[in-house]
Motif scaffolding. Structure first.
Motif, mmCIF file in Angstrom:
data_model
loop_
_atom_site.group_PDB
_atom_site.id
_atom_site.type_symbol
_atom_site.label_atom_id
_atom_site.label_comp_id
_atom_site.label_asym_id
_atom_site.label_seq_id
_atom_site.Cartn_x
_atom_site.Cartn_y
_atom_site.Cartn_z
ATOM 1 N N ARG A 166 -10.589 -3.608 -25.477
ATOM 2 C CA ARG A 166 -9.383 -4.203 -24.856
ATOM 3 C C ARG A 166 -8.240 -4.257 -25.857
ATOM 4 O O ARG A 166 -7.092 -3.982 -25.514
ATOM 5 C CB ARG A 166 -9.699 -5.609 -24.334
ATOM 6 C CG ARG A 166 -10.389 -5.625 -22.990
ATOM 7 C CD ARG A 166 -10.360 -7.010 -22.329
ATOM 8 N NE ARG A 166 -10.412 -8.125 -23.246
ATOM 9 C CZ ARG A 166 -11.510 -8.803 -23.586
ATOM 10 N NH1 ARG A 166 -12.671 -8.479 -23.078
ATOM 11 N NH2 ARG A 166 -11.450 -9.815 -24.426
ATOM 12 N N TYR A 205 -6.520 -0.915 -26.114
ATOM 13 C CA TYR A 205 -5.742 -0.485 -24.955
ATOM 14 C C TYR A 205 -4.560 -1.400 -24.643
ATOM 15 O O TYR A 205 -3.587 -0.968 -24.021
ATOM 16 C CB TYR A 205 -6.637 -0.388 -23.708
ATOM 17 C CG TYR A 205 -7.918 0.376 -23.909
ATOM 18 C CD1 TYR A 205 -7.988 1.472 -24.756
ATOM 19 C CD2 TYR A 205 -9.087 -0.006 -23.262
ATOM 20 C CE1 TYR A 205 -9.176 2.171 -24.950
ATOM 21 C CE2 TYR A 205 -10.277 0.688 -23.440
ATOM 22 C CZ TYR A 205 -10.306 1.779 -24.284
ATOM 23 O OH TYR A 205 -11.474 2.456 -24.463
ATOM 24 N N ARG A 206 -4.637 -2.656 -25.043
ATOM 25 C CA ARG A 206 -3.615 -3.648 -24.698
ATOM 26 C C ARG A 206 -2.199 -3.244 -25.108
ATOM 27 O O ARG A 206 -1.253 -3.454 -24.336
ATOM 28 C CB ARG A 206 -3.978 -5.009 -25.287
ATOM 29 C CG ARG A 206 -3.095 -6.135 -24.776
ATOM 30 C CD ARG A 206 -3.540 -7.505 -25.285
ATOM 31 N NE ARG A 206 -4.915 -7.781 -24.908
ATOM 32 C CZ ARG A 206 -5.921 -7.964 -25.778
ATOM 33 N NH1 ARG A 206 -5.694 -7.915 -27.072
ATOM 34 N NH2 ARG A 206 -7.139 -8.210 -25.361
ATOM 35 N N GLN A 252 0.555 -1.788 -22.801
ATOM 36 C CA GLN A 252 1.271 -2.664 -21.864
ATOM 37 C C GLN A 252 1.255 -2.090 -20.440
ATOM 38 O O GLN A 252 2.286 -1.924 -19.801
ATOM 39 C CB GLN A 252 2.700 -2.909 -22.340
ATOM 40 C CG GLN A 252 2.749 -3.633 -23.667
ATOM 41 C CD GLN A 252 4.144 -3.924 -24.127
ATOM 42 O OE1 GLN A 252 5.130 -3.693 -23.428
ATOM 43 N NE2 GLN A 252 4.256 -4.449 -25.333
ATOM 44 N N PRO A 277 -0.720 -3.302 -17.404
ATOM 45 C CA PRO A 277 -1.660 -4.288 -16.850
ATOM 46 C C PRO A 277 -2.537 -3.760 -15.719
ATOM 47 O O PRO A 277 -3.709 -4.141 -15.622
ATOM 48 C CB PRO A 277 -0.765 -5.435 -16.382
ATOM 49 C CG PRO A 277 0.619 -4.907 -16.369
ATOM 50 C CD PRO A 277 0.665 -3.728 -17.290
ATOM 51 N N MET A 327 -5.224 -1.770 -17.371
ATOM 52 C CA MET A 327 -6.155 -2.690 -18.031
ATOM 53 C C MET A 327 -7.082 -3.342 -17.015
ATOM 54 O O MET A 327 -8.276 -3.508 -17.270
ATOM 55 C CB MET A 327 -5.395 -3.761 -18.816
ATOM 56 C CG MET A 327 -4.765 -3.264 -20.093
ATOM 57 S SD MET A 327 -5.967 -2.760 -21.339
ATOM 58 C CE MET A 327 -6.647 -4.331 -21.802
ATOM 59 N N GLN A 385 -11.066 -2.932 -16.977
ATOM 60 C CA GLN A 385 -11.934 -4.110 -17.013
ATOM 61 C C GLN A 385 -12.926 -4.091 -15.852
ATOM 62 O O GLN A 385 -14.098 -4.434 -16.028
ATOM 63 C CB GLN A 385 -11.105 -5.399 -16.991
ATOM 64 C CG GLN A 385 -11.898 -6.641 -17.274
ATOM 65 C CD GLN A 385 -12.550 -6.631 -18.659
ATOM 66 O OE1 GLN A 385 -12.068 -6.027 -19.606
ATOM 67 N NE2 GLN A 385 -13.678 -7.301 -18.777
#
Length: 103
Positions: A21, A24-25, A28, A30, A33, A37
């Motif tokens: 995470r 990859y964060r 930006q 979401p 992400m 997840q």
């Protein structure tokens, strides 16, 4: 660091998830992400099989360190190659395990 110290599959899995995470964060994205997840939740059970059945945890940690080093050096090409190989290696290990169990 917490992945290095994990002697429990659940702890190691959480540390592994956190590492990926964190990679990859910075993109930006979401929605991406969230999708990753969701996939991770379904993938985790298989990763646990690899960790339980093969001596893969130290190799995985070494691969994480190499990926992190490439990121710190801003070597995007190397980081992407290492990450792709890292994910592929885990998939290959799982394939080996499942193939043996199906025989």
């Amino acid at each position: 660091r917490s992945g290095d110290e994990a002697d429990d599959v659940a702890v190691g899995s959480r540390a592994n998830n956190a590492f990926h995470r964190a990679l990859y964060r910075p993109a930006q994205m979401p929605r991406l992400m969230s999708a990753i997840q969701e996939l991770w939740l379904h993938n985790e059970r298989y990763l646990r099989i690899v960790w339980r059945e093969m001596p893969y945890q130290q190799k995985s940690q070494d691969e994480h360190k190499a990926i992190l080093d490439a990121c710190k050096a801003h070597d995007v090409t190397r980081a992407v190659t290492l990450l792709r190989d890292h994910i592929g290696e885990a998939a290959h290990s799982l394939e080996e395990i499942l193939s043996r169990q199906l025989v």
